[in-house]
Enzyme design. Structure first.
Site, PDB file in Angstrom:
ATOM      1  N   PRO A 105      58.596  -0.571  53.410  1.00  0.00           N
ATOM      2  CA  PRO A 105      58.617   0.760  53.449  1.00  0.00           C
ATOM      3  C   PRO A 105      57.308   1.516  53.356  1.00  0.00           C
ATOM      4  O   PRO A 105      56.365   0.801  52.972  1.00  0.00           O
ATOM      5  CB  PRO A 105      59.293   0.629  51.895  1.00  0.00           C
ATOM      6  CG  PRO A 105      58.857  -0.590  51.403  1.00  0.00           C
ATOM      7  CD  PRO A 105      58.709  -1.473  52.357  1.00  0.00           C
ATOM      8  N   ASP A 106      57.434   2.747  53.737  1.00  0.00           N
ATOM      9  CA  ASP A 106      56.135   3.619  53.591  1.00  0.00           C
ATOM     10  C   ASP A 106      56.175   4.070  52.396  1.00  0.00           C
ATOM     11  O   ASP A 106      56.705   3.507  51.596  1.00  0.00           O
ATOM     12  CB  ASP A 106      56.198   4.667  54.866  1.00  0.00           C
ATOM     13  CG  ASP A 106      57.378   5.712  54.500  1.00  0.00           C
ATOM     14  OD1 ASP A 106      57.493   6.622  55.538  1.00  0.00           O
ATOM     15  OD2 ASP A 106      57.758   5.798  53.504  1.00  0.00           O
ATOM     16  N   PHE A 107      55.372   5.107  51.941  1.00  0.00           N
ATOM     17  CA  PHE A 107      55.133   5.556  50.632  1.00  0.00           C
ATOM     18  C   PHE A 107      56.047   6.681  50.287  1.00  0.00           C
ATOM     19  O   PHE A 107      56.496   6.986  49.302  1.00  0.00           O
ATOM     20  CB  PHE A 107      53.578   5.941  50.558  1.00  0.00           C
ATOM     21  CG  PHE A 107      52.741   4.492  50.621  1.00  0.00           C
ATOM     22  CD1 PHE A 107      52.081   4.191  51.662  1.00  0.00           C
ATOM     23  CD2 PHE A 107      52.719   3.638  49.446  1.00  0.00           C
ATOM     24  CE1 PHE A 107      51.449   3.082  51.884  1.00  0.00           C
ATOM     25  CE2 PHE A 107      51.961   2.618  49.693  1.00  0.00           C
ATOM     26  CZ  PHE A 107      51.191   1.953  50.924  1.00  0.00           C
ATOM     27  N   ARG A 108      56.028   7.794  51.289  1.00  0.00           N
ATOM     28  CA  ARG A 108      56.469   9.035  50.960  1.00  0.00           C
ATOM     29  C   ARG A 108      57.796   9.383  51.678  1.00  0.00           C
ATOM     30  O   ARG A 108      58.166  10.777  51.481  1.00  0.00           O
ATOM     31  CB  ARG A 108      55.258  10.000  51.189  1.00  0.00           C
ATOM     32  CG  ARG A 108      53.947   9.838  50.250  1.00  0.00           C
ATOM     33  CD  ARG A 108      52.875  10.683  50.517  1.00  0.00           C
ATOM     34  NE  ARG A 108      51.709  10.181  49.524  1.00  0.00           N
ATOM     35  CZ  ARG A 108      51.068   9.376  49.881  1.00  0.00           C
ATOM     36  NH1 ARG A 108      51.099   8.670  51.015  1.00  0.00           N
ATOM     37  NH2 ARG A 108      49.789   9.060  48.972  1.00  0.00           N
ATOM     38  N   ASN A 116      46.659   0.788  56.310  1.00  0.00           N
ATOM     39  CA  ASN A 116      47.881  -0.233  55.915  1.00  0.00           C
ATOM     40  C   ASN A 116      47.198  -1.323  55.434  1.00  0.00           C
ATOM     41  O   ASN A 116      45.945  -1.719  55.937  1.00  0.00           O
ATOM     42  CB  ASN A 116      48.584  -0.370  57.195  1.00  0.00           C
ATOM     43  CG  ASN A 116      49.286   0.679  57.699  1.00  0.00           C
ATOM     44  OD1 ASN A 116      49.515   1.642  56.829  1.00  0.00           O
ATOM     45  ND2 ASN A 116      49.853   0.746  58.962  1.00  0.00           N
ATOM     46  N   ASP A 149      48.688  -4.474  55.193  1.00  0.00           N
ATOM     47  CA  ASP A 149      49.316  -5.363  55.531  1.00  0.00           C
ATOM     48  C   ASP A 149      49.092  -6.254  56.604  1.00  0.00           C
ATOM     49  O   ASP A 149      49.720  -7.258  57.095  1.00  0.00           O
ATOM     50  CB  ASP A 149      51.129  -4.961  56.208  1.00  0.00           C
ATOM     51  CG  ASP A 149      50.944  -3.690  57.321  1.00  0.00           C
ATOM     52  OD1 ASP A 149      51.856  -2.804  57.275  1.00  0.00           O
ATOM     53  OD2 ASP A 149      50.086  -3.909  58.248  1.00  0.00           O
ATOM     54  N   HIS A 151      41.755   1.201  53.700  1.00  0.00           N
ATOM     55  CA  HIS A 151      42.170   1.177  52.186  1.00  0.00           C
ATOM     56  C   HIS A 151      42.052  -0.192  52.000  1.00  0.00           C
ATOM     57  O   HIS A 151      43.029  -0.601  50.941  1.00  0.00           O
ATOM     58  CB  HIS A 151      43.412   1.961  51.990  1.00  0.00           C
ATOM     59  CG  HIS A 151      43.260   3.313  52.090  1.00  0.00           C
ATOM     60  ND1 HIS A 151      44.586   4.126  52.423  1.00  0.00           N
ATOM     61  CD2 HIS A 151      42.366   4.201  52.354  1.00  0.00           C
ATOM     62  CE1 HIS A 151      44.308   5.357  52.392  1.00  0.00           C
ATOM     63  NE2 HIS A 151      43.089   5.357  52.539  1.00  0.00           N
ATOM     64  N   ARG A 163      57.155  10.912  62.880  1.00  0.00           N
ATOM     65  CA  ARG A 163      58.578  11.465  62.723  1.00  0.00           C
ATOM     66  C   ARG A 163      58.509  13.090  62.321  1.00  0.00           C
ATOM     67  O   ARG A 163      59.317  14.012  62.631  1.00  0.00           O
ATOM     68  CB  ARG A 163      59.447  10.868  61.552  1.00  0.00           C
ATOM     69  CG  ARG A 163      59.996   9.647  61.933  1.00  0.00           C
ATOM     70  CD  ARG A 163      61.025   9.077  60.974  1.00  0.00           C
ATOM     71  NE  ARG A 163      61.755   7.669  61.305  1.00  0.00           N
ATOM     72  CZ  ARG A 163      61.906   6.749  60.511  1.00  0.00           C
ATOM     73  NH1 ARG A 163      61.660   6.904  59.258  1.00  0.00           N
ATOM     74  NH2 ARG A 163      62.494   5.666  60.682  1.00  0.00           N
ATOM     75  N   GLU A 164      57.394  13.502  61.657  1.00  0.00           N
ATOM     76  CA  GLU A 164      56.954  14.842  61.302  1.00  0.00           C
ATOM     77  C   GLU A 164      55.790  15.390  61.919  1.00  0.00           C
ATOM     78  O   GLU A 164      54.756  14.582  61.945  1.00  0.00           O
ATOM     79  CB  GLU A 164      57.346  14.965  59.909  1.00  0.00           C
ATOM     80  CG  GLU A 164      56.379  14.192  59.028  1.00  0.00           C
ATOM     81  CD  GLU A 164      56.402  14.230  57.716  1.00  0.00           C
ATOM     82  OE1 GLU A 164      57.055  15.056  57.031  1.00  0.00           O
ATOM     83  OE2 GLU A 164      55.804  13.138  56.771  1.00  0.00           O
TER      84      GLU A 164
END
Ligand code: APR
Length: 280
Positions: free
Chosen positions: A45-48, A119, A121, A138, A237-238
């Site tokens: 999942p992403d965060f927001r 990320n 991951d 990060h 997406r945005e």
């Protein structure tokens, strides 16, 4: 472009123009900037994102606010919520997406100047992008240490703690501080490597931003370091950050995996990309 031209045509034409720019060999030093949105199709999942984002699904941890789970001062008082979540986040059980393979393809073509990722991951690395091309802004789960005396903590004990959800403490009993993976929490400094390389986008002749809300600084300011003349492509997406504010910006407001396939196809690289991903 007349008023009633659908914006899609505008974007599509810009993508074609960008593909010409790349095929003409005018993009030799590409900087890529990524966030959690490039790993959602891998099952992380992403965060927001509303509903599906991590921060919308932490009610069970009764945090004061969602981001507290990654806040260093909250962690000092309550390390349990992070260690409850860490098991789901720990790398190792996810496959890189075709978007990760696209970054590897850029590297294989000798076009990748640097990848800045938010990320943790490690999927870019698993997709084949070499260490020296990646800035993990990060941090990552690769190492862990005591947050007080900084003493390193053995990986196998960390894996044990994460799988059994207990809170690891410093091996130096006179310290007994909390141990934390070296992912950057809110309230912590980003790695030196980020600050040493943060102006690198100024040398890029193309920037590609993918899968980030660009809501966390200082990472979010990276696209602004790009030179005015260098195109900046957003696949997300945005619309985010200041992408779209410059005449050479190109916006592909859609899923990363479909966006990179469109770009690869326009460059004549789609077969090569699919084959590369198939062997990942
Ligand atoms: N394709 C394209 N865009 C996507 C996809 C997808 N499959 N899935 C999600 N997105 C978009 C979302 O619309 C959003 O704009 O990716 C973005 C993800 O934003 P965030 O969830 O905020 O993730 P990110 O930008 O990486 O967060 C930054 O916040 O909590 C901290 O340290 C954490 O590194 C993280 C930082």
């Amino acid at each position: 472009v007349d008023a009633n031209t659908p914006t899609q045509t505008l974007k599509a034409r810009s993508l074609e123009a960008l593909a010409e720019y790349i095929k003409d060999g005018r993009a030799q030093q590409i900087v890529v900037m990524t966030g959690a949105g490039i790993s959602t199709s891998a099952g992380i999942p992403d965060f927001r994102s509303p509903k599906t984002g991590l921060y919308a699904n932490l009610a069970r941890l009764n945090l004061p606010h969602a981001e507290a789970v990654f806040d260093i001062s909250y962690f000092r008082e309550n390390p349990e919520p992070f260690y409850t979540l860490a098991q789901e986040l720990y790398p190792g059980k996810f496959r890189p997406t075709i978007t990760h393979s696209f970054i590897n393809l850029l590297y294989k073509k000798g076009l990748l100047l640097k990848l800045f990722t938010q990320n943790i991951d490690c999927l870019e690395r698993e997709a084949g992008v070499p260490d020296d091309k990646i800035i993990e802004a990060h941090g990552s789960f690769a190492k862990q240490s005591c947050i007080d005396c900084k003493k390193p903590y053995p990986e196998e004990r960390m894996r044990d703690a994460i799988s059994k959800k207990w809170v690891p403490r410093c091996l130096d009993l006179s310290c007994n501080g909390l141990v934390k993976p070296e992912i950057v929490f809110f309230g912590e400094q980003l790695p030196e490597a980020f600050f040493e390389n943060r102006t690198l986008p100024a040398q890029a002749d193309l920037a590609i931003v993918m899968g980030s809300s660009l809501s966390v600084h200082p990472f979010a300011s990276l696209p602004q370091f790009c030179e005015e003349g260098a195109p900046r492509l957003l696949i997300n997406r945005e619309q985010v950050g200041d992408l779209g504010s410059r005449p050479d910006d190109v916006l592909l407001l859609e899923d990363c995996d479909s966006g990179v396939r469109k770009l690869a196809e326009a460059c004549g690289w789609l077969e090569e990309l699919e084959a590369l991903w198939a062997e990942t």
